[in-house]
Design a protein around this motif. Structure first.
Motif, short mmCIF file in Angstrom:
data_model
loop_
_atom_site.label_atom_id
_atom_site.label_comp_id
_atom_site.label_asym_id
_atom_site.label_seq_id
_atom_site.Cartn_x
_atom_site.Cartn_y
_atom_site.Cartn_z
N ALA A 1 2.85 -34.90 22.79
CA ALA A 1 1.78 -33.97 22.45
C ALA A 1 0.41 -34.64 22.57
CB ALA A 1 1.99 -33.43 21.05
N LEU A 2 0.39 -35.96 22.45
CA LEU A 2 -0.90 -36.65 22.47
C LEU A 2 -1.34 -37.02 23.89
CD1 LEU A 2 -0.51 -38.93 19.35
CD2 LEU A 2 -1.94 -36.92 19.61
N ALA A 3 -0.50 -36.68 24.87
CA ALA A 3 -0.79 -37.12 26.24
C ALA A 3 -2.21 -36.80 26.70
CB ALA A 3 0.24 -36.53 27.19
N PRO A 4 -2.73 -35.59 26.43
CA PRO A 4 -4.07 -35.30 26.96
C PRO A 4 -5.16 -36.22 26.42
CG PRO A 4 -3.03 -33.31 26.09
CD PRO A 4 -2.16 -34.44 25.72
N VAL A 5 -5.00 -36.66 25.17
CA VAL A 5 -6.05 -37.51 24.60
C VAL A 5 -5.61 -38.97 24.52
CG1 VAL A 5 -7.29 -35.78 23.29
CG2 VAL A 5 -5.24 -36.82 22.31
N MET A 6 -4.56 -39.30 25.29
CA MET A 6 -4.00 -40.64 25.17
C MET A 6 -5.03 -41.72 25.48
SD MET A 6 -0.61 -42.12 26.96
CE MET A 6 -1.21 -43.06 28.31
N ILE A 7 -5.75 -41.55 26.62
CA ILE A 7 -6.64 -42.64 27.04
C ILE A 7 -7.70 -42.94 25.99
CG2 ILE A 7 -8.25 -43.38 28.82
CD1 ILE A 7 -6.64 -41.89 30.83
N PRO A 8 -8.48 -41.94 25.55
CA PRO A 8 -9.48 -42.28 24.54
C PRO A 8 -8.87 -42.85 23.26
CG PRO A 8 -9.42 -39.91 24.93
CD PRO A 8 -8.60 -40.53 25.99
N LEU A 9 -7.74 -42.28 22.84
CA LEU A 9 -7.13 -42.80 21.60
C LEU A 9 -6.75 -44.26 21.76
CD1 LEU A 9 -4.75 -40.08 20.12
CD2 LEU A 9 -6.81 -41.08 19.15
N LEU A 10 -6.08 -44.58 22.87
CA LEU A 10 -5.65 -45.97 23.07
C LEU A 10 -6.86 -46.89 23.15
CD1 LEU A 10 -2.71 -45.69 25.62
CD2 LEU A 10 -2.61 -46.30 23.21
N LEU A 11 -7.90 -46.42 23.82
CA LEU A 11 -9.09 -47.28 23.95
C LEU A 11 -9.70 -47.56 22.58
CD1 LEU A 11 -10.82 -45.97 27.18
CD2 LEU A 11 -9.54 -48.07 26.85
N ILE A 12 -9.79 -46.51 21.76
CA ILE A 12 -10.38 -46.71 20.43
C ILE A 12 -9.53 -47.66 19.59
CG2 ILE A 12 -10.89 -45.54 18.24
CD1 ILE A 12 -11.69 -43.09 19.94
N LEU A 13 -8.20 -47.44 19.65
CA LEU A 13 -7.32 -48.28 18.84
C LEU A 13 -7.41 -49.74 19.27
CD1 LEU A 13 -4.21 -45.94 18.56
CD2 LEU A 13 -5.73 -46.66 16.72
N SER A 14 -7.39 -49.98 20.59
CA SER A 14 -7.40 -51.38 21.00
C SER A 14 -8.78 -51.99 20.74
CB SER A 14 -6.98 -51.54 22.45
OG SER A 14 -7.95 -51.03 23.30
N ALA A 15 -9.84 -51.17 20.85
CA ALA A 15 -11.16 -51.70 20.52
C ALA A 15 -11.20 -52.11 19.05
CB ALA A 15 -12.24 -50.67 20.81
N ALA A 16 -10.56 -51.31 18.20
CA ALA A 16 -10.54 -51.65 16.77
C ALA A 16 -9.84 -52.98 16.55
CB ALA A 16 -9.85 -50.55 15.99
N LYS A 17 -8.70 -53.17 17.24
CA LYS A 17 -7.98 -54.45 17.09
C LYS A 17 -8.85 -55.60 17.57
CE LYS A 17 -3.57 -54.28 18.57
NZ LYS A 17 -2.57 -53.83 19.54
N PHE A 18 -9.49 -55.37 18.69
CA PHE A 18 -10.37 -56.39 19.28
C PHE A 18 -11.43 -56.80 18.27
CE2 PHE A 18 -13.66 -58.05 21.94
CZ PHE A 18 -13.03 -58.51 23.09
N VAL A 19 -12.08 -55.81 17.68
CA VAL A 19 -13.17 -56.10 16.74
C VAL A 19 -12.63 -56.83 15.51
CG1 VAL A 19 -14.84 -55.03 15.19
CG2 VAL A 19 -14.62 -54.23 17.53
N LEU A 20 -11.46 -56.41 15.04
CA LEU A 20 -10.89 -57.07 13.85
C LEU A 20 -10.63 -58.55 14.12
CD1 LEU A 20 -8.34 -54.50 12.38
CD2 LEU A 20 -10.44 -55.34 11.36
N VAL A 21 -9.96 -58.83 15.23
CA VAL A 21 -9.64 -60.24 15.51
C VAL A 21 -10.92 -61.04 15.72
CG1 VAL A 21 -8.50 -61.81 17.09
CG2 VAL A 21 -7.40 -59.68 16.49
N ALA A 22 -11.83 -60.50 16.54
CA ALA A 22 -13.06 -61.25 16.83
C ALA A 22 -13.90 -61.41 15.56
CB ALA A 22 -13.87 -60.55 17.92
N GLY A 23 -13.96 -60.38 14.75
CA GLY A 23 -14.82 -60.42 13.58
C GLY A 23 -14.28 -61.31 12.47
N PHE A 24 -12.98 -61.19 12.18
CA PHE A 24 -12.44 -61.91 11.03
C PHE A 24 -11.77 -63.22 11.42
CE2 PHE A 24 -13.00 -57.68 9.48
CZ PHE A 24 -13.47 -57.88 8.19
#
Lengths: 342, 273, 121, 818
Positions: free
Chosen positions: C44-67
Motif C-alpha cells: 500500500a505504501l508503494a506510491p510514496v515509497m521513495i520519499p518515505l525511504l529517503l526521509i527515513l534514511s536521512a534521519a538515520k544519517f543525521v542521528l549517526v553523524a550528529g551523535f
C-alpha cells in the motif's frame, strides 16, 4: 606628468603592441577553406553574429582593463624613492560594487542571445520538409547515408541549398566530431547515442569539414567535404547515385580490373552494388563520382589511387586497409576499373 | 489593471491587525520606534498587501502559476526578514519570554528545528494535492499563506534574531545555514521545472492571462523559484560573509590574552552591541 | 601544559554524551531501519515509497553523524567541512542523474522553454 | 604547551644544511618543497621539449618530422606533464609547501610525514607515467591528457601505454589528495595566535580554497580511472556502448574533476599575484574581503560548470543553457580580482622589479584569456571554437599567460627566501621581455588559426588550408619562448654559484616569511609570532597595520626566558620506501607479474605498519610546534580526518550516481530483484550495532575503563567481521544466481559500489584491530582517547555510507531509474 610618463618603461603595453599588428595582418589573409568567419548557412550565421557581438563586448572590457592598467601603472602611481609615500587606500565600497555589477550587466547582454540561439539550434523535432542525412563516423573516414534512398557515399556529402538538412550522427567505433565550419558548429558523434544537428545552407559551393574530436592515430586525416548544390544539380546527383554501378565493356582494362576486384579480398570490406557486400570500408559503387579518397587527404585520380592501394597504412597511419601486394598491370587494371565507377 | 489594485478583505485584515499590534507594542513599551524601523515595517506591509491582494488574485484567481510562485517568494523570503528588521528587541521581549510561549519559541528558534519546520512546510505546500486543494478553497489557502509567513519568520530567526535570549547563529554558522537552505529550494523547484506534465490541475484550464500554455507557465514558475530564490539566498550568504569579515577585521584581541581563549572567541554578532 | 593535560582540557570543552544517549540513539536507529523494511514490504505504501525511504534514511544519517560522530557537540568547523562536502556530493549526484535521465533523452520541457524564449520563432 | 625551556643554538643553521642522505628522509616542509620544485623544473624541461617538438612538426603542412603515433604521444605527454608534473607540483608542492607554514607563522605543516609521503608518491607517479618508454609494447600514453573513453579501451588502444597513464594518474591523485588534506588542516588549525581568517595573507587563502577544491574534485577522477582500470583489466563495460553504457560517463567524471582542476591551478596563482603586487606597490591589497570571497565563489561555482567542456556532446538545450549561465557567472568574481589588483597598483609607490614585471604582465595576459573564456561560455560560439586552436590559445593565455607568469613572478620574488641568494634583475628583465614576445607570438595567432578552422590535436594539415604562415610564425616564437626559459636556468645557476647574498627582507615586504632569515632555519620561527592585523610583518616594521591597528611584534628574537622548546619531528625513511612499494605494485599490475605485485605489496604493508609505530606515541604524533588552534579548538588530526571523510563522501556519491544512472540503462541480466532484503537487513542491523559498540568503546576510553574498552573494541571488530562475512555470502549467492561481475551494467556497478564499501569496512576492521592490540599492550590510556575517536569517526562514516547504500541500492531495487 607627461614627461614622467614618457620616461617610463611601457611594460604593460607590449602584448598589445604585438597583438594589434597581428590582428590587422591576420584579418588581411586570404580566405581559408575552413573559415568560421565566412558563414554559409543560417546556423553558421547566428553563431557568427553572436561571435561578433561578444568580440566587441570583449574588446570593450579589454579596453577598460588596459586603460585602467595604464593609468594605474604609468600615471596615478609613483616610482619608489620619488618622495611621496604610497597611499594606504585598501577599500572602496562603490568601486567594488561597480565592478561587480558592471560585468554582470555585460554578461546579461551575452546570456540572452546565447540562450535564444541554443534553443533555436536544438529543436525537439526535425523541421518540416528537411532532407534527412545519416552520418556514420569510422576510424578514420565518414560514411553518409540518405535514409529512404539506396545512396551510400563516403567523405563527400551532397546537400541542396535553401532546404533544411537534418543530420543524424552515429559512430561505428570511438567518439568523433562532425564539423563543417562554414555550415555551423560541431556536434560530437558518439557510439551508442544518436546526435542531431540542422542547418539551411544558403550558398552553393564546396566546403571543407574535418573530425574535431581526437579519435586515434589518423585523427588529422579524417577530413571530408560538403557540396552545397542548386536544387537541379542535387536532383541530378541523386539520380546518378541511385543508378546501379557502371558495367565495364568486355575486353577493356576496366573489365579486367572488375574481375580482379571481384576475386580480391577487397570484397570483404567494400560494397559495390551487385558485386560485393562489405561494410567495413567505404562503399565504392560510385567511387569515381567523388573528388577525393582516403578520408579526403588525397585526390581521386589514377596516380593517387594507385599510391593509396599500394600502401594505405603508410599514407594514413593506423588505417584498417591492408596493402594487398597488388602491383604492375594488375594494379593498373584495378585502378582503371575503380576509375570507371562514375 | 483592476486586479492590480484589488485588495482582498483577508489581506486588509491581516495588514490592519499586524499594524495595530505593532503600534500597540510600541505604545505599551513607551519607546520610540525610530524612522528606519517604521520604514521597514511600511515596506513589509506593502509587500504583504501586494502578495495577499493582487498577486493572489492573479496567481490563483486568474490561474497564473508564475505569479503564484512570486507570491510564495514574497511571503517566505521578503516579508519575514522585513518584519524582523522592523521589530525592536524590547517589543518582542515581554511576550517572547512569557511563560507559555518561551519553551515553544526556544524550540522553534533552534536552527535545526527552524530548518526542518520551514523545509517540510515549503515542500509540503507545493505538493500537487495540497496546492490544488488550496487553490480551490480560500479557507485553506489563507491559513497556508499565513503559515508561510510564520515559517519564514522561524526560518530567518537564526540569521537575524534581535534577541540575545534567542540568539542568532555565529556568522560562519549562518553562512552554512543559508547555504543549506538552497537544498529544499532546489528540491521543490527542480521537479516542477522538469516535470513531464502539468502537475497542478488548477492550472490546467486555459485561457491564460498572457496566452501561455499551462506547461509553459509551470516551467516559468519553476525556473523563477530555482533562479530568483536561489540567487536571493546566495546574496544573503554573501552579505553575511562580508559582515563576518568586517567583524573579524574589527576584533582586536589583546596580545597578552591566553592563546586558546583568544581564538575560540567567535563572538555572536551581538557581542559587539 | 603537558600534552596529556592539553588532551584532557579538550575533553572538558567538548563534553561527549554518556552511554545512555548512545543506547537511545541506537534504539532509534533500529526502529527506523525496521520502518524502512516495512515500507519496502507493504504494497500500500508503494506510491510514496521513495520519499518515505529517503526521509527515513536521512534521519538515520543525521542521528549517526550528529551523535556518534559528535557533530552535535563539536566545533562548527567540522560540521562545515562535512556539510560543504555533502552539498557538493549531492549536487554531483543529482546533476548526473538529471543529465543522464531527463536531459539527454527527453526534451519535452524544451518545447515550452523554446516557445517562451523565442516568441517569434 | 610550555615544556621547560631548552637551550636554543646561538646560530640557526639554514634548513639547506645537511648531508645529501638527509634529503631522502627529510620531513621538513621547506625541504619537501624544494624536492618538489627541483623535480617540477626537470619535468618542465621535458614538457617544454615536448612543446617544441609539437611546434616543429606543425611548422609546415604535411610535415614528416614526427609520425602520427609519436606526435600523439608527445601532445598527450605535454598536457599531462605540464598539468600534473609541472604546474601543480610547483604551485602546491613547492610554493604552498614552502610558504604556507612561513606565512601563517607555523613551524611545519600539520602532518609532516604525510607531506614527505606526498612528494615521494608524486615522484613515483611521475616516473610511472613515463615507464611505458622502456617496454616494447608500451610507448608513452597517446590518448590525450583528457583520455576520452572509449578510445582508451583496450579494443582501440591496446598495449600498456594507457595502463601506465591510468595507474600513473591514480598514484598522482593519491599524492595530490594527501597534499590537499595536509594544507587544509594546516591552515585551519595551525595559524599563529591572532591570525584570524581575515588576517591571513591572500596566498594562504588561495591555498585553503584550493585544498578544498582538491579534496572534493579528485574523487570523481579517481572513480573514473578505477572504472577505466576495470574496463581494461576485468572486462567490465563502463565506457563502451554495449549493454547500454556510454563513453559520455567518462567525460562527466573527468570534467567534474577537470574544471575544478583549472581553478586548482589558477587560484594559487591568484594568491601569488596578490602577494607580489602589494609588496612592490607598497600598498595593502585592495578590497581584501572581496578578494577572499571571490576565491570562495570561484571555487563553489567551479563545480557547476564542468558541462561547458561538453557542449558538443549533445546534452540538450536545458543543460547547455544551465552550464552556459554558471560559466558566465564565474567571470564576475574573476573580474573583481582583476580590477582589485589594478586598484592596488593605483596610487602606489612602484618598485619595478622582475617579479613585479611578471605580475603586471599577468594582469594583461590573463585578462585576454579570461575574455576569450567568455566566448566559450556562449554555447553556439563554443560549438565553433571547441577543439579548435582557438581553445588552445584560450587556455594557454590562462595557464601560461596567467598561471605561468604568476609562477615566474613568484620565482623571482621568493627565490632569495628559498636559497639565500639574489637573482640577476637584469637577466630577469631580459627574460621577461623575451617571454612576453615569445608567448604572445606563439599563442595569439592561434586565435586566428582557430577561427579559420584548424582543429586541435592534428599531427599534420594540408597545404591549401591557409594555416601555414601563422604556424611558422608560432614555431619561431616558441623557440624565443624556449630561449627565455633557458635564460631563467642560467640565472638560477649563476645565482646559486655566486649570487649576491640575500638579506632577510630584500623587497621590504609585508608578510611573516620575510621576518626570518633567508634561507630560514629548520624550525622557521624561534618564537611563534603573534599577529594582530593584516600584513603582520609590515605592521611590525612601520608601526601600523593596514587598518591602523598597532601590531605587536614578538617573532624574531626570543623574549626573555620565554623561549619555547623547539622539538621538530624526527626524519623518516618510510615515505620513500612506501612510495617505492607503490611503484613496484603498480608496475606488477601493468606487466601482469604477480611476484612483483606481491613484493611491492609487502613493502607497502610493512612501511605502513612501520610508519604507524614509528613514534613512541603510536600514530599520535603530538605537535609541540603547533602554534595555535584555529579549528574551533579541534585537534588537527580530527580536522584532517573530517576533511578526508568529506573527500570520501564525494567518492561514494560518484559511485552511487554511476550506479543509479547505469541501473536504469542496464539491459539483460537478472536485474536488481535478486538482491535479498532479509540478509542485508541483518547486515544493516549488525553495522548499526557495531557503531553503538564503537561509541561505547570511546566512552569507556574517556572514562579510563580499560576492561570495557577492550570488550567494546573487540565487539566492534567482531561485528565488522560478521558484516564482511555476510557480504561474502551474499556475493557468492548472487554469483550462483547468475549475477557475475561483468554480467550487465547493473551487476558491475553493484559489485563495484558495494565492494568498495566492503573494502572500507575491511580497512576499518584492520584499524580497530590495531587499536585492540595497542589496548592489550596497555598503551591506550584516557589521554589517548582521541585515537579511538578517530577510528570511530571513520567507522561511523562507513556506517552512514551503508545507510545510504541500503536505501538506494537495496530498498529501492524496484524503482526503475530516476
Amino acid at each position: 606628468m607627461r614627461a614622467r610618463f614618457a620616461q617610463r618603461k611601457l611594460s604593460g603595453l607590449a602584448p598589445l603592441m604585438l597583438a594589434l599588428p597581428a590582428v590587422v595582418a591576420g584579418c588581411q589573409r586570404a580566405n581559408p577553406p575552413m573559415n568560421t568567419l565566412a558563414p554559409k548557412s543560417d546556423y553558421a550565421n547566428w553563431i557568427y553574429s553572436l561571435f561578433v557581438e561578444v568580440t566587441w563586448l570583449d574588446l570593450f572590457v579589454l579596453g577598460i582593463v588596459v586603460v585602467a592598467f595604464v593609468l594605474a601603472v604609468f600615471v596615478f602611481s609613483r616610482r619608489a624613492g620619488e618622495g611621496e609615500a604610497a597611499s594606504e587606500t585598501h577599500t572602496d565600497m562603490r568601486l567594488e560594487l561597480a565592478w561587480t555589477l558592471g560585468p554582470a550587466f555585460i554578461l546579461l547582454l551575452i546570456a540572452i542571445p546565447t540562450i535564444r540561439t541554443i534553443f533555436r539550434e536544438e529543436p525537439p523535432a526535425p523541421p518540416a520538409d528537411s532532407l534527412k542525412v545519416t552520418v556514420i563516423a569510422h576510424q578514420w573516414w565518414w560514411e553518409f547515408r540518405y535514409p529512404g534512398t539506396p545512396i551510400v557515399t563516403a567523405n563527400e556529402l551532397h546537400i541542396p541549398e535553401h532546404r533544411p538538412v537534418w543530420v543524424s550522427l552515429r559512430s561505428a567505433d570511438v567518439i568523433h566530431s562532425f564539423w563543417v565550419p562554414a555550415l555551423g558548429g560541431k556536434r560530437d558523434v558518439i557510439p551508442g547515442q544518436v546526435n542531431h544537428m540542422w542547418f539551411i545552407a544558403n550558398t552553393p559551393g564546396e566546403y571543407y569539414g574535418q573530425c574535431a574530436e581526437f579519435c586515434g592515430d589518423s585523427h588529422a586525416n579524417m577530413r571530408f567535404r560538403v557540396f552545397v548544390d542548386t536544387p537541379a544539380q542535387f536532383a541530378a546527383w541523386e539520380k546518378a547515385q541511385e543508378a546501379p554501378p557502371v558495367q565495364p565493356a568486355a575486353g577493356t582494362r576496366a573489365a579486367k580490373g572488375a574481375a580482379i576486384f571481384a576475386n580480391s579480398p577487397c570484397t570483404a570490406c567494400h560494397t559495390i552494388t551487385g558485386v560485393s557486400k562489405g561494410y567495413i570500408g567505404p562503399n565504392l559503387t560510385h567511387l569515381a563520382s567523388r573528388t577525393t579518397i582516403a578520408g579526403g587527404i588525397m585526390k581521386n585520380d589514377p596516380k593517387d589511387l594507385k599510391a593509396w592501394i599500394e600502401n594505405p597504412v603508410g599514407l594514413k597511419p593506423g588505417a584498417n586497409m591492408p596493402a594487398l601486394g597488388l602491383r604492375g598491370p594488375e594494379l593498373d587494371d584495378l585502378v582503371a576499373y575503380l576509375g570507371s565507377l562514375k | 489593471m483592476a486586479q492590480l489594485l484589488y485588495i482582498t478583505p483577508g489581506a486588509a485584515i491581516a495588514v490592519a491587525a499586524l499594524g495595530a499590534i505593532y503600534a500597540l507594542g510600541a505604545r505599551r513599551a513607551g519607546r520610540a520606534l525610530g524612522r528606519d524601523r517604521k520604514i521597514m515595517f511600511g515596506w513589509a506591509m506593502v509587500a504583504l498587501l501586494l502578495a495577499l491582494g493582487p498577486m493572489d488574485a492573479i496567481g490563483v484567481g486568474h490561474r497564473f502559476f508564475l505569479v503564484h510562485m512570486i507570491e510564495h517568494f514574497t511571503l517566505t523570503l521578503i516579508v519575514p526578514p522585513l518584519l524582523i528588521l522592523a521589530t525592536p528587541d524590547w517589543m518582542l521581549r515581554p511576550w517572547m519570554l512569557s511563560r507559555p510561549l518561551r519553551p515553544v519559541l526556544a524550540l522553534l528558534t533552534k536552527p535545526l528545528v527552524a530548518f526542518l519546520f520551514f523545509t517540510l512546510l515549503f515542500v509540503g505546500a507545493h505538493d500537487p494535492l495540497i496546492l490544488d486543494a488550496a487553490c480551490h478553497r480560500e479557507a485553506l489557502r489563507i491559513p497556508i499563506h499565513l503559515l508561510f509567513i510564520v515559517a519564514g519568520l522561524v526560518m530567518w530567526w537564526p540569521v537575524m534574531s534581535p534577541l540575545p535570549e534567542f540568539p542568532p547563529l555565529s556568522y560562519p554558522h549562518q553562512i552554512l545555514y543559508v547555504f543549506l537552505l538552497l537544498i529544499p529550494m532546489t528540491a521543490v523547484a527542480a521537479p516542477i521545472t522538469l516535470a513531464h506534465q502539468v502537475l497542478y490541475t488548477w492550472y490546467m484550464p486555459a485561457p491564460h492571462p498572457l496566452g501561455l500554455t499551462p506547461m509553459e507557465d509551470q516551467v516559468l514558475g519553476g525556473l523563477f523559484m530555482w533562479i530568483v530564490d536561489g540567487l536571493f539566498l546566495m546574496c544573503v550568504f554573501s552579505a553575511i560573509f562580508f559582515r563576518w569579515s568586517q567583524q573579524e577585521e574589527g576584533s582586536q584581541p589583546g596580545p597578552g590574552a591566553p592563546r586558546r581563549a583568544q581564538l575560540r572567541a567567535v563572538p555572536t554578532p551581538h557581542a559587539r552591541v | 601544559m603537558t600534552a596529556e593535560a592539553a588532551v584532557h582540557e579538550q575533553f572538558e570543552q567538548h563534553v561527549h554524551p554518556g552511554a545512555s544517549v548512545y543506547v537511545t540513539v541506537a534504539a532509534f536507529l533500529v526502529v527506523l531501519t525496521a520502518l524502512e523494511i516495512t515500507v519496502f514490504y507493504v504494497q500500500a505504501l508503494a506510491p510514496v515509497m521513495i520519499p518515505l525511504l529517503l526521509i527515513l534514511s536521512a534521519a538515520k544519517f543525521v542521528l549517526v553523524a550528529g551523535f556518534y560522530m559528535h557533530l552535535r557537540y563539536d566545533s562548527y568547523v567540522l560540521t562545515s567541512i562535512f556539510g560543504f562536502a555533502l552539498v557538493i556530493a549531492a549536487v554531483l549526484l543529482i546533476s548526473l542523474l538529471l543529465l543522464f535521465t531527463y536531459l539527454s533523452h527527453h526534451l519535452w520541457f524544451a518545447v515550452p522553454l523554446a516557445r517562451i524564449l523565442l516568441p517569434g520563432h | 604547551m610550555a615544556a621547560q625551556p631548552k637551550a636554543i643554538p646561538a646560530e640557526y643553521p639554514s634548513y639547506l644544511k645537511g648531508d645529501p642522505i638527509s634529503w631522502l628522509n627529510t620531513i621538513d616542509h621547506k625541504r619537501v618543497g624544494v624536492l618538489y620544485g627541483v623535480s617540477a623544473l626537470f619535468f618542465m624541461m621535458l614538457g617544454g621539449i615536448e612543446a617544441l617538438l609539437i611546434r616543429i612538426q606543425l611548422f609546415e603542412p604535411n610535415n614528416t618530422f614526427l609520425s602520427a603515433h609519436v606526435y600523439n604521444q608527445v601532445f598527450t605527454m605535454h598536457g599531462t606533464t605540464m598539468i600534473f608534473l609541472v604546474v601543480m607540483p610547483l604551485l602546491l608542492g613547492f610554493a604552498a609547501n614552502f610558504l604556507v607554514p612561513l606565512q601563517i607563522g607555523a613551524r611545519d605543516v600539520a602532518f609532516p610525514r604525510l607531506n614527505a609521503l606526498s612528494f615521494w608518491i608524486f615522484l613515483s607517479g611521475a616516473v610511472f607515467l613515463h615507464m611505458g618508454w622502456f617496454w616494447h609494447h608500451g610507448g608513452l600514453p597517446d590518448a590525450g591528457w583528457f583520455g576520452y573513453a572509449n578510445l582508451t579501451e583496450r579494443q582501440y588502444t591496446p598495449g600498456m601505454a594507457i595502463d601506465f597513464w591510468d595507474i600513473g594518474l591514480l598514484i598522482l591523485g593519491v599524492s595530490t589528495v594527501m597534499t590537499g588534506l595536509n594544507f587544509f588542516t594546516t591552515i585551519v588549525t595551525m595559524r599563529a595566535p591572532g591570525m584570524t581568517y581575515m588576517r591571513m595573507p591572500m596566498f594562504v587563502w588561495s591555498i585553503l580554497v584550493t585544498s578544498i577544491l582538491i579534496l572534493l574534485a579528485f574523487p570523481p577522477l579517481t572513480v573514473g580511472l578505477i572504472f577505466l582500470f576495470m574496463d581494461r583489466f576485468f572486462g567490465t563495460h563502463y565506457y563502451q556502448a554495449v549493454a547500454g553504457a556510454t563513453p559520455i560517463l567518462w567525460q562527466h567524471l573527468f570534467w567534474l574533476f577537470g574544471h575544478p582542476e583549472v581553478y586548482i591551478m589558477a587560484l594559487p596563482a591568484f594568491g601569488m599575484i596578490s602577494e607580489i603586487i602589494p609588496t612592490f606597490s607598497r600598498k595593502p591589497l585592495f578590497g581584501y574581503p572581496m578578494m577572499a570571497y571571490s576565491l570562495i565563489l570561484i571555487a563553489f561555482l567551479s563545480y557547476g560548470v564542468w558541462g561547458h567542456h561538453m557542449f558538443a556532446t549533445g546534452m540538450g538545450p536545458v543543460a547547455d543553457a544551465t552550464f552556459a549561465i554558471t560559466s558566465m557567472l564565474i567571470a564576475i568574481p574573476t573580474g573583481i580580482k582583476i580590477f582589485s589588483w589594478i586598484a592596488t597598483v593605483w596610487g602606489g609607490s612602484l618598485k619595478m622589479t622582475t617579479a613585479f614585471y611578471f605580475a603586471l604582465g599577468f594582469i594583461v595576459e590573463f585578462t585576454i584569456g579570461g575574455l576569450s573564456g567568455i566566448m566559450h561560455a556562449a554555447v553556439p560560439i563554443d560549438l565553433q571554437q571547441t577543439d579548435s586552436y582557438f581553445v588552445v590559445a584560450h587556455f594557454h593565455y590562462v595557464l601560461f599567460g596567467g598561471v605561468m607568469f604568476a609562477i615566474l613572478g613568484a620565482f623571482y620574488y621568493w627565490w632569495p627566501k628559498v636559497t639565500g641568494r639574489m637573482l640577476s634583475e637584469k637577466l630577469g628583465k631580459v627574460q621577461f621581455w623575451l617571454t612576453v614576445i615569445g608567448f604572445n607570438g606563439t599563442f595569439f595567432p592561434m586565435h586566428f588559426l582557430g577561427t579559420w578552422g584548424m582543429p586541435r590535436r592534428i599531427y599534420t594539415y594540408g597545404s591549401g588550408m591557409g594555416w601555414t604562415f601563422w604556424n611558422q610564425f608560432e614555431t619561431v616564437s616558441a623557440f624565443i619562448l624556449g630561449f627565455a626559459f633557458l635564460l631563467m636556468f642560467i640565472n638560477m645557476l649563476r645565482s646559486l654559484r655566486d649570487g649576491e647574498i640575500a638579506p632577510a627582507d630584500p623587497w621590504d615586504a609585508r608578510t611573516l616569511e620575510w621576518s626570518i632569515p633567508s634561507p630560514p632555519p629548520a624550525f622557521n620561527f624561534v618564537t611563534v609570532p603573534s599577529v594582530s592585523g593584516r600584513d603582520a610583518f609590515w605592521a611590525r616594521k612601520y608601526g601600523t597595520g593596514s587598518h591602523g591597528a598597532a601590531a605587536v611584534a614578538s617573532a624574531g628574537d626570543p623574549p626573555n626566558g620565554e623561549a619555547e622548546a623547539i622539538h621538530m619531528p624526527e626524519p623518516s625513511f618510510f615515505p620513500i620506501v612506501l612510495a617505492a612499494g607503490l611503484l613496484l605494485c603498480g608496475l606488477g599490475v601493468v606487466v601482469a607479474w604477480w611476484r612483483l605485485i606481491m613484493a611491492g605489496g609487502v613493502i607497502l604493508f610493512l612501511s605502513i605498519i612501520g610508519m604507524a609505530f614509528q613514534y613512541p606515541t603510536f600514530g599520535q604524533h603530538t605537535h609541540e610546534t603547533e602554534a595555535a588552534s584555529g579549528g574551533g579548538g579541534e585537534d588537527l588530526r580530527k580536522v584532517g580526518l573530517w576533511a578526508f571523510i568529506g573527500s570520501e563522501s564525494v567518492f561514494f556519491a560518484t559511485l552511487i550516481a554511476t550506479f543509479m544512472v547505469y541501473k536504469s540503462r542496464s539491459m539483460g541480466g537478472p536485474g536488481a530483484d535478486v538482491l535479498e532484503i532479509p540478509l542485508t537487513s541483518f547486515s544493516t542491523f549488525i553495522l548499526l550495532m557495531s557503531s553503538l559498540l564503537m561509541v561505547l568503546a570511546l566512552a569507556a576510553t574517556q572514562r579510563g575503563d580499560k576492561t570495557w574498552q577492550r570488550v567494546w573494541l573487540a565487539g566492534t571488530v567482531l561485528f565488522g567481521l560478521i558484516f564482511l562475512g555476510d557480504q561474502a555470502y551474499e556475493f557468492t549467492s548472487l554469483y550462483h544466481h547468475g549475477l557475475g561481475f561483468t554480467t550487465d551494467l547493473f551487476s558491475q556497478c553493484f559489485f563495484t559500489l558495494v565492494g568498495f564499501h566492503g573494502f572500507h569496512v575491511f580497512i576499518g576492521v584492520v584499524w580497530l584491530s590495531v587499536l585492540l592490540v595497542v589496548s592489550f599492550m596497555d598503551r591506550l590510556p584516557k589521554s589517548r582517547a582521541l585515537s579511538v575517536e578517530l577510528a570511530g569517526l571513520y567507522w561511523h562514516f562507513v556506517d552512514i555510507v551503508w545507510v545510504v547504500i541500503f536505501t538506494l541500492v537495496y530498498l529501492m531495487q524496484k524503482v526503475k531509474g530516476a
